[in-house]
Write an enzyme that holds these catalytic residues in place. Structure first.
Site, short mmCIF file in Angstrom:
data_model
loop_
_atom_site.label_atom_id
_atom_site.label_comp_id
_atom_site.label_asym_id
_atom_site.label_seq_id
_atom_site.Cartn_x
_atom_site.Cartn_y
_atom_site.Cartn_z
CG HIS A 141 -21.52 26.81 -5.74
ND1 HIS A 141 -21.36 25.70 -6.07
CD2 HIS A 141 -22.37 27.57 -6.84
CE1 HIS A 141 -22.36 25.10 -6.81
NE2 HIS A 141 -22.95 26.20 -7.44
CB CYS A 152 -23.10 46.91 -2.41
SG CYS A 152 -21.59 46.63 -1.36
CB SER A 216 -21.93 14.91 -11.90
OG SER A 216 -22.24 15.69 -10.87
CD GLU A 242 -17.50 7.64 -11.30
OE1 GLU A 242 -18.16 6.94 -11.70
OE2 GLU A 242 -16.38 7.33 -10.44
ZN LIG Z 1 -22.34 46.68 0.88
#
Ligand SMILES: [Zn+2]
Length: 280
Positions: A141, A152, A216, A242
């Site tokens: 992320h 690119c 999770s 959990e």
């Molecule tokens: Zn670039």
């Protein structure tokens, strides 16, 4: 008042020592373990989670699902808004700035240095794994301290990109490219960079042991990697306070926060490898 020894004993009392021993046994024989880390690890460093009870989005509402579309339609306007927002107080940004790697981050970096952990896939954007010393890492992320060219895919530390409010959006530093630059963090609606996905798939294919930590595992594509590994017969270790959808396919479950469990698992791996005459 508790002494340090008392505190360690108190923590040990709440940990499942059989599960820690079982996890260490699997890892002591691994040569290319792969780990998938999620928001639970960041939460232990004081960073609010997005989803779940008390989560940022639970309280304030989820960001719009067409974030990337908005950016792509008018990158200049998007950058103007980002610069305006940067002037305003922001609870999440403040928590990120204040966060430090916790003992779980440090333990994972040690596991890599010992030659056990071959790769870390993280869903966290907070840079805490790198700061703890982790080297082989894919941030699916993105990383909040980096920028990325949308054409690119080249990434740079944020400080290396000059953001001139009179000349937005910033452009790629590769002269032949000229693509538009955005934050490296992946927005809603934005495809995860192809190279990152390829690396994750290749690493998962090579894994001889798989760990999921503080996730999770409901968000794809990350959720797929441990499932793919288990399908090949690779043992899965889950470290999470959990229960998760992966719990039922895990070989070993350590029901504890990573900052408590991982240092103990890594110490036990080190002891086993030393006893077997392998490098500590
Ligand atoms: Zn670039």
């Amino acid at each position: 008042m508790l002494t340090a020894t008392d505190r360690i004993a108190a923590v040990t009392d709440t940990l499942d020592l059989d599960a820690i021993a079982a996890a260490a046994e699997l890892l002591a024989h691994a040569q290319h373990a792969v780990a998938l880390a999620g928001a639970g690890m960041s939460k232990e460093s004081g960073i609010p989670t997005f989803r779940g009870e008390g989560g940022l989005w639970t309280r304030l509402g989820e960001p719009p699902l067409n974030q990337y579309e908005t950016f792509a339609a008018d990158p200049r306007r998007w950058w103007e808004r980002r610069l305006e927002e940067a002037q305003q107080p922001n609870e999440f940004a403040g928590a990120l700035e204040a966060a430090e790697p916790n003992p779980g981050h440090v333990a994972l970096a040690e596991l890599e240095a010992m030659g056990v952990l071959g790769h870390l896939i993280t869903q966290n954007i907070d840079d805490l794994h790198r700061r703890a010393g982790q080297r082989a890492i894919t941030e699916i992320h993105g990383n909040r301290h980096w920028m990325r060219c949308t054409a690119c895919g080249t990434r740079w530390p944020r400080d290396e990109i000059t953001i001139d409010p009179q000349s937005l959006p910033p452009h790629c530093l590769e002269s032949a490219c000229g693509g538009i630059v955005k934050n490296d963090t992946v927005m809603f609606g934005e495809p995860i960079p192809f190279g990152a996905l390829l690396t994750c798939e290749r690493e998962t294919d090579q894994a001889d042991c798989f760990l999921t930590i503080g996730t999770s595992a409901v968000v794809y594509p990350a959720a797929q990697y441990p499932v793919d590994a288990v399908r090949r017969g690779v043992p899965l270790i889950e470290v999470n306070p959990e229960e998760t959808p992966l719990s039922e396919i895990a070989s070993v479950i350590v029901r504890a926060p990573s900052g408590e469990a991982l240092p103990r698992i890594v110490a036990a791996v080190r002891a086993r490898r030393a006893a077997a005459g392998r490098a500590p």
